[in-house]
Design a protein around this motif. Structure first.
Motif, mmCIF file in Angstrom:
data_model
loop_
_atom_site.group_PDB
_atom_site.id
_atom_site.type_symbol
_atom_site.label_atom_id
_atom_site.label_comp_id
_atom_site.label_asym_id
_atom_site.label_seq_id
_atom_site.Cartn_x
_atom_site.Cartn_y
_atom_site.Cartn_z
ATOM 1 N N GLY A 223 0.814 -1.225 0.000
ATOM 2 C CA GLY A 223 0.000 0.000 0.000
ATOM 3 C C GLY A 223 0.838 1.261 0.000
ATOM 4 N N GLU A 224 2.120 1.118 -0.432
ATOM 5 C CA GLU A 224 3.026 2.277 -0.337
ATOM 6 C C GLU A 224 3.018 3.163 -1.583
ATOM 7 O OE1 GLU A 224 6.573 0.176 0.577
ATOM 8 O OE2 GLU A 224 6.233 0.272 2.744
ATOM 9 N N ASP A 228 -1.623 11.364 -6.384
ATOM 10 C CA ASP A 228 -2.052 12.737 -6.084
ATOM 11 C C ASP A 228 -3.539 12.802 -6.438
ATOM 12 O OD1 ASP A 228 -2.660 15.433 -6.273
ATOM 13 O OD2 ASP A 228 -0.981 15.939 -7.573
ATOM 14 N N TRP A 229 -4.410 12.954 -5.442
ATOM 15 C CA TRP A 229 -5.851 12.809 -5.667
ATOM 16 C C TRP A 229 -6.527 14.151 -5.894
ATOM 17 C CZ3 TRP A 229 -8.049 8.157 -6.448
ATOM 18 C CH2 TRP A 229 -7.323 7.029 -6.055
ATOM 19 N N LEU A 230 -7.436 14.181 -6.863
ATOM 20 C CA LEU A 230 -8.166 15.410 -7.196
ATOM 21 C C LEU A 230 -9.660 15.102 -7.294
ATOM 22 C CD1 LEU A 230 -7.910 18.427 -8.146
ATOM 23 C CD2 LEU A 230 -7.947 17.538 -10.486
ATOM 24 N N ASN A 253 -0.625 20.571 -16.855
ATOM 25 C CA ASN A 253 -0.784 19.546 -15.831
ATOM 26 C C ASN A 253 -1.877 19.983 -14.858
ATOM 27 O OD1 ASN A 253 1.221 17.912 -16.799
ATOM 28 N ND2 ASN A 253 2.750 18.486 -15.261
ATOM 29 N N ILE A 254 -2.692 19.007 -14.442
ATOM 30 C CA ILE A 254 -3.750 19.289 -13.462
ATOM 31 C C ILE A 254 -3.559 18.348 -12.281
ATOM 32 C CG2 ILE A 254 -6.246 19.486 -13.080
ATOM 33 C CD1 ILE A 254 -6.648 19.376 -16.122
ATOM 34 N N GLY A 255 -3.469 18.901 -11.076
ATOM 35 C CA GLY A 255 -3.291 18.044 -9.905
ATOM 36 C C GLY A 255 -3.805 18.718 -8.650
ATOM 37 N N GLY A 256 -3.877 17.939 -7.581
ATOM 38 C CA GLY A 256 -4.503 18.444 -6.367
ATOM 39 C C GLY A 256 -3.520 18.877 -5.290
ATOM 40 N N HIS A 257 -2.189 18.817 -5.537
ATOM 41 C CA HIS A 257 -1.191 19.013 -4.483
ATOM 42 C C HIS A 257 -1.599 18.192 -3.274
ATOM 43 C CE1 HIS A 257 0.911 22.036 -6.685
ATOM 44 N NE2 HIS A 257 -0.166 22.778 -6.809
ATOM 45 N N ASN A 258 -1.888 16.941 -3.520
ATOM 46 C CA ASN A 258 -2.566 16.135 -2.518
ATOM 47 C C ASN A 258 -2.090 14.680 -2.595
ATOM 48 O OD1 ASN A 258 -4.622 15.452 -0.628
ATOM 49 N ND2 ASN A 258 -5.920 14.782 -2.320
ATOM 50 N N GLU A 259 -0.836 14.477 -2.140
ATOM 51 C CA GLU A 259 -0.243 13.144 -2.259
ATOM 52 C C GLU A 259 -0.592 12.266 -1.062
ATOM 53 O OE1 GLU A 259 3.949 12.732 -3.231
ATOM 54 O OE2 GLU A 259 3.939 14.837 -3.849
ATOM 55 N N TRP A 260 -1.003 11.048 -1.367
ATOM 56 C CA TRP A 260 -1.325 10.078 -0.316
ATOM 57 C C TRP A 260 -0.836 8.697 -0.731
ATOM 58 C CZ3 TRP A 260 -4.584 10.791 4.143
ATOM 59 C CH2 TRP A 260 -5.076 12.096 4.284
ATOM 60 N N TYR A 301 3.222 9.061 -8.255
ATOM 61 C CA TYR A 301 2.876 10.127 -9.202
ATOM 62 C C TYR A 301 2.637 11.392 -8.394
ATOM 63 C CZ TYR A 301 1.136 6.187 -12.164
ATOM 64 O OH TYR A 301 0.983 5.035 -12.876
ATOM 65 N N ALA A 302 3.175 12.511 -8.859
ATOM 66 C CA ALA A 302 2.890 13.791 -8.192
ATOM 67 C C ALA A 302 3.012 14.906 -9.217
ATOM 68 C CB ALA A 302 3.873 14.020 -7.047
#
Ligand SMILES: NC(=O)c1ccc[n+]([C@@H]2O[C@H](COP(=O)([O-])OP(=O)(O)OC[C@H]3O[C@@H](n4cnc5c(N)ncnc54)[C@H](O)[C@@H]3O)[C@@H](O)[C@H]2O)c1
Length: 357
Positions: A223-224, A228-230, A253-260, A301-302
């Motif tokens: 699970g590592e 980047d979720w949007l 590029n479109i992204g959420g600045h939201n890495e998990w 991915y980021a």
């Protein structure tokens, strides 16, 4: 009235784009072209299907003859192309289908647009600015990152799965049509989306469904893997902004600045659903089950979406916790939708398969 063709509008992201354009632009006529594969469902568009500026067309983008006739008949002003085979696991078991839809289908659309906007020679005969071929693509074309760094628009393509290879090839064809024929194009590469209407083979909706039904939550490897979720409506808004303001021939590029990490996404989901389902804290986490990793699984991915924010002023509106809670509420309130889209032939696959992008 401007005629806009949106392909794949019955799918997850496409349905949000269609809804946004139909409601926000009453002076556009929106044509939704979709083959209605297992991933396409008109249930997703029930609320707008009777609007006078909306029309659904059932058809296959791999059928060049059909596509050419449709473009000649309707003379679309612009195209927003989302139709694709989109599930990495399926691309591993059937890569050819991904080449056909994602590559050949895209080239069929490019050819048809070139023909009606520029004639068969391909050089602009008039001002091409009123037209746009917008290709919606993925950050997966850039390959995998280590612990550091972000994908920018200048990152070299390095796809690893048959899905990302097919999207990379289609991106290259879109750019080739700009360079060779001056076809007015734009491409956006977006990170992982989540939200309502997401087909339940993908990580988040699959786990919402399994938590609700007390079933195991299958997580690849440890699970590592980081994504980047949007929120899907933020992606639709970005598409709107890019469609209306992009510089021709450019990429955003479109992204959420939201890495998990995947495991942290699922832990958060378990926590949200402990509360929503009235279960004891930690109850849902017991369902987490680690399964054999996906072949060629990209680690991280980021996305760096600074260009889109600086040039066109777009930024994501929702925090992940808020978007995830909203998504859970939607799935819990739309049990009928879930039953509908998972009925029939798909049921067997759905029961057997594991995780997601
Ligand atoms: N889901 C994500 O996180 C994500 C992220 C970035 C980019 N994208 C891209 O966005 C687009 C939409 O993704 P999605 O997640 O909504 O996919 P999806 O699988 O939910 O929807 C795809 C739609 O395309 C239709 N379709 C498939 N083959 C077709 C064909 N031959 N002719 C006509 N229609 C066909 C399907 O019926 C479906 O309605 C894709 O191009 C995908 O590569 C997705």
């Amino acid at each position: 009235m401007k005629k806009i063709l949106i392909t794949g509008g019955a799918g997850f992201i496409g349905s949000h784009v269609v809804r946004l354009f139909v409601n926000k632009y009453p002076d556009y006529k929106i044509f939704n072209l979709d083959k209605l594969t297992y991933a396409g469902n008109l249930e997703n568009l029930k609320d707008i299907e009777s609007k006078s500026n909306y029309k659904f067309v059932k058809g296959d983008i791999t059928d060049a003859h059909f596509i050419n006739n449709l473009f000649q008949e309707e003379k679309f002003d612009s195209v927003i192309h989302l139709a694709a085979e989109s599930h990495v696991d399926r691309s591993i078991s059937n890569p050819l289908e991904f080449v056909q839809t994602n590559v050949i289908g895209t080239v069929n659309l490019l050819n048809a647009a070139k023909e009606i906007w520029m004639g068969n020679i391909g050089l602009p005969t008039s001002d091409i600015r009123p037209h746009l071929f917008y290709h919606v693509s993925t950050d997966e074309v850039y390959g995998s990152l280590g612990d550091e760094g972000l994908f920018t628009e200048e990152t070299s393509y390095d796809p690893h799965s048959p899905y990302s290879a097919s999207k990379a090839a289609s991106d290259h064809f879109v750019r080739a049509y700009f360079d060779t024929y001056n076809l007015p194009v734009v491409i956006s590469n977006c990170s992982n989306n989540y939200g309502p209407n997401h087909f339940p083979e993908k990580l988040i909706p699959l786990c919402i469904h399994n938590i609700k039904n007390n079933k195991p939550l299958p997580i690849y490897g440890k699970g590592e893997n980081v994504r980047d979720w949007l929120f899907v409506e933020d992606h639709a808004n970005a598409i709107d902004v890019i469609f209306h303001n992009a510089k021709l021939g450019s990429t955003y590029n479109i992204g959420g600045h939201n890495e998990w990490t995947n495991i942290d996404v699922i832990r958060l989901l378990c926590k949200i659903m402990d509360k929503k389902l009235g279960r004891a804290e930690g109850e849902n986490e017991k369902l987490i089950t680690f399964v054999k990793d996906r072949a060629g699984h990209d680690l991280r991915y980021a996305i760096d979406s600074t260009k889109l924010q600086n040039e066109l002023g777009w930024k994501p509106s929702l925090q992940f916790e808020e978007g995830l809670a909203k998504t859970v509420d939607w799935y819990l309130a739309n049990e009928e939708w879930l039953t509908q889209v998972t009925s029939g032939n798909y049921q067997k696959y759905y029961e057997q398969q594991y995780v997601a992008r």
